[in-house]
Every structure is written in structure tokens, then in C-alpha cells.
Write a protein that holds these residues in place. Structure first.
Motif, PDB file in Angstrom:
ATOM      1  N   SER A 127       5.771  -0.923  -5.895  1.00  0.00           N
ATOM      2  CA  SER A 127       5.528  -0.435  -4.538  1.00  0.00           C
ATOM      3  C   SER A 127       4.406   0.593  -4.561  1.00  0.00           C
ATOM      4  O   SER A 127       4.135   1.218  -5.588  1.00  0.00           O
ATOM      5  N   GLU A 273       6.949  -2.894  -1.718  1.00  0.00           N
ATOM      6  CA  GLU A 273       6.576  -2.641  -0.327  1.00  0.00           C
ATOM      7  C   GLU A 273       5.632  -1.456  -0.242  1.00  0.00           C
ATOM      8  O   GLU A 273       5.457  -0.707  -1.201  1.00  0.00           O
ATOM      9  N   ASP A 274       5.029  -1.290   0.928  1.00  0.00           N
ATOM     10  CA  ASP A 274       4.103  -0.192   1.166  1.00  0.00           C
ATOM     11  C   ASP A 274       4.869   0.968   1.801  1.00  0.00           C
ATOM     12  O   ASP A 274       5.397   0.845   2.903  1.00  0.00           O
TER      13      ASP A 274
END
Length: 330
Positions: A127, A273-274
Motif C-alpha cells: 500500500s 490500496e492508496d
């Protein structure tokens, strides 16, 4: 005590020991978290990560260790070392070592990696996060534009990369809202931690008439103090050290980012994920620092404009544009 009695007690003790070592018991133990920093831990950017992780350690949630001043050539080795030592979350800054960091993540799919990066998340466990604090940077720009008497504003940054550029551009746009005729001198020192070099770059700007400096790097506020001009802080609040110099700062809070990652790891739901959204003002990942010693020095009209813009940002009525292009002197 009879011999058979001692054997029964020994067996009972062994059974109790085995019960304490069940997976359920392990699940209640502290998570091991490691961080890797390429600069000293007191540097603005990484100090925010360190602060958030130390807060989690202080709550008893994690066991936290870190390495600082890690050379790019050593980054991959340190990452692997921490992964091998059983750390379930590894945090760091992969900007200059993207390929190596992503390679390590692929080799340790069961370890969660949360890295400062200009790139995208990498499935299943890499991430990314960034300091998306362009909103308070815009507000500090408004303050700079209103406080500058010459209309000449200087910006000293580390490297012209997206993480720096977007903050400088937001700052410039904020200043232009208050003073459309303002001019800007931009300089990059090509280092993340070289206070003397940043100080010299700031001196050169003051010599050309700049009276407000954007201190993206350490050293700029020292120059401003010596030359008796104003400075705008970035990422951390240094007004306590420069009460007559630092007017305002755009603060970055990593707690929302770190806490979200820890919760995901604990729940077994960490994925690529961001995490950038956790740096926005509405997520409490950033804010305009209290004006403190300058609260009474700001003109009432300027303060009113800044507060109104801040509320508009929080209400979703104003959006600060993300511009990652390198800012130029203009």
C-alpha cells in the motif's frame, strides 16, 4: 510429596503452558511493526510517521522498531531483515527505491507494506501513502500573500517531486488569491536534509527582496529569523522555536493513516490500496496550525478570509487543485 503427585502437578503445569501458547493467545500479543527511514528521524516528514507509530506503541498496540539514515543501496537489505524478523507491518519511504521495495513486497506476501510512494498500490500487500496536505498549504499561501509587504515570496524545497511540488503549487495559488500581483522565487536544494544549503538558498532570496519564505526544508526558518523576514512552516509546527518568524504552518498528521493500516492488519484485511485520503483535512490528516504568536498580528480581514476558506474546504465547497508539476520562478 509422593512421586506420582509431583508428576501430576508437572503435567498440569505443562498443559497450562500449552494452553497459553495457543493461536488465540498469540492473537492478543502486540503486533511487531518496523519503519525504515532514509533520513534522520527528526526530519519533518519521517518524524510524523515516527510520532504516529510511537503513539500506537504507547497505547500498547505494537512493538515498534526503526532504522534511520538508511542508504538507498541498503534499503532492500533492511526491508528483508525486518520481514524475516517477524514484523507484520513495515512502513517506509520508497521514493528513490521503488523497484527494490516492490520486489521485497512480492517476496513476502504475508507481510503488510505501507510505503511513501509516488506510484500505485501493488497487489496483494504493497500500500502507498503520501502527504496530501495541499489544503492547509493553500491556506498558508493565503497568509503569506496577505503578510508580504513587497509581494515577493520565496520557496525553498528539497527535490522537485510530486510530494513537494503539489504543496508548493497549492501555496502559490493561495498567495495569488490574496495578492494576484505576487511574484515567486523557487529553489530546490536537491537534498532531503541539508539545513545549511537550505539556509543559503533562503539568504539569496532575501537579498533579492523576498520578505516571506516557504520553509519546505529545515534551515529556511533560520535564515528568515536572521534576516528578520517571515517564514511559513511545512509538515510540523516550529513556531515555538521561531515565535517572531514562523507565521503559520501546514501540519501533517500520520495518525489516521497508521491507525487505519494497523486496524486492517489486526483484522487480517490488509490489502494493496492508496492511503492518501487519510492525509486530507476532513480525515484529520492535516490542518492549519494555530496562529499562536501571530494570531493578533494578522489583519482581521485576512484572518477572516482564511477561516472562511478553511470552512469551505471542510464543507466540501472548495477543492484545492492537486498540481504535481514542478513550480517555477515567476
Amino acid at each position: 510429596m509422593p512421586s506420582n503427585r509431583r508428576h501430576v502437578l508437572a503435567a498440569a503445569a505443562a498443559a497450562a503452558s500449552m494452553l497459553l501458547a495457543t493461536p488465540a493467545a498469540f492473537a492478543q500479543s502486540k503486533m511487531k511493526v518496523a519503519a525504515i527511514y532514509t533520513v534522520p528521524v527528526e526530519q519533518q516528514w519521517v518524524s510524523r510517521i515516527d510520532k504516529a507509530l510511537k503513539a500506537a506503541a504507547g497505547r500498547g498496540e505494537v512493538e515498534y522498531v526503526f532504522s534511520e539514515n538508511v542508504a538507498n543501496a541498503d534499503y532492500e537489505r533492511v526491508m528483508r531483515q525486518y520481514a524475516e524478523q517477524g514484523n507484520v507491518l513495515i512502513v517506509g519511504e520508497s521514493f528513490a527505491v521503488e523497484a527494490a521495495a516492490r520486489k521485497v513486497a512480492k517476496d513476502y506476501p504475508k507481510v503488510a507494506f505501507l510505503m511513501g510512494s509516488s506510484g500505485k498500490p501493488q497487489a496483494p500487500n504493497f500500500s502507498v501513502f503520501d502527504n496530501y496536505i495541499q489544503e492547509p498549504a493553500y491556506l498558508t499561501g493565503m497568509i503569506a500573500g496577505g503578510m508580504s509587504k513587497s509581494g515577493k515570496i520565496g520557496l525553498v524545497g528539497g527535490y522537485p517531486i510530486p510530494e513537494v511540488n503539489r504543496l508548493m503549487n497549492a501555496f502559490i495559488e493561495g498567495a495569488k488569491e490574496v495578492n494576484p500581483k505576487a511574484t515567486f522565487t523557487v529553489s530546490f536544494i536537491n537534498s532531503w536534509f541539508d539545513p545549511p544549503k537550505a539556509k543559503e538558498a533562503a539568504f539569496a532570496m532575501v537579498d533579492k527582496g523576498v520578505d516571506v519564505l516557504y520553509a519546505e526544508r529545515f534551515g529556511v526558518s533560520d535564515a528568515a529569523k536572521e534576516r528578520k523576514v517571515l517564514a511559513i512552516g511545512n509538515v510540523i509546527n516550529t513556531q515555538d522555536k521561531y515565535p517572531e518568524t514562523v507565521v503559520a504552518s501546514a501540519l501533517w498528521h500520520m495518525e489516521p493513516t497508521i491507525d487505519a493500516a494497523l486496524a486492517a492488519v489486526k483484522a487480517g484485511q490488509f490489502k494493496a490500496e492508496d492511503y492518501g485520503r487519510y492525509s486530507l483535512m476532513k480525515a484529520k490528516g492535516s490542518e492549519l496550525a494555530p496562529l499562536g504568536s501571530f494570531d493578533a498580528k494578522l489583519p482581521a480581514e485576512l484572518k477572516s478570509k482564511v477561516m472562511a476558506k478553511q470552512q469551505a474546504i471542510l464543507d466540501g465547497k472548495f477543492s484545492v487543485k492537486v498540481n504535481d508539476a514542478a513550480p517555477k520562478t515567476k
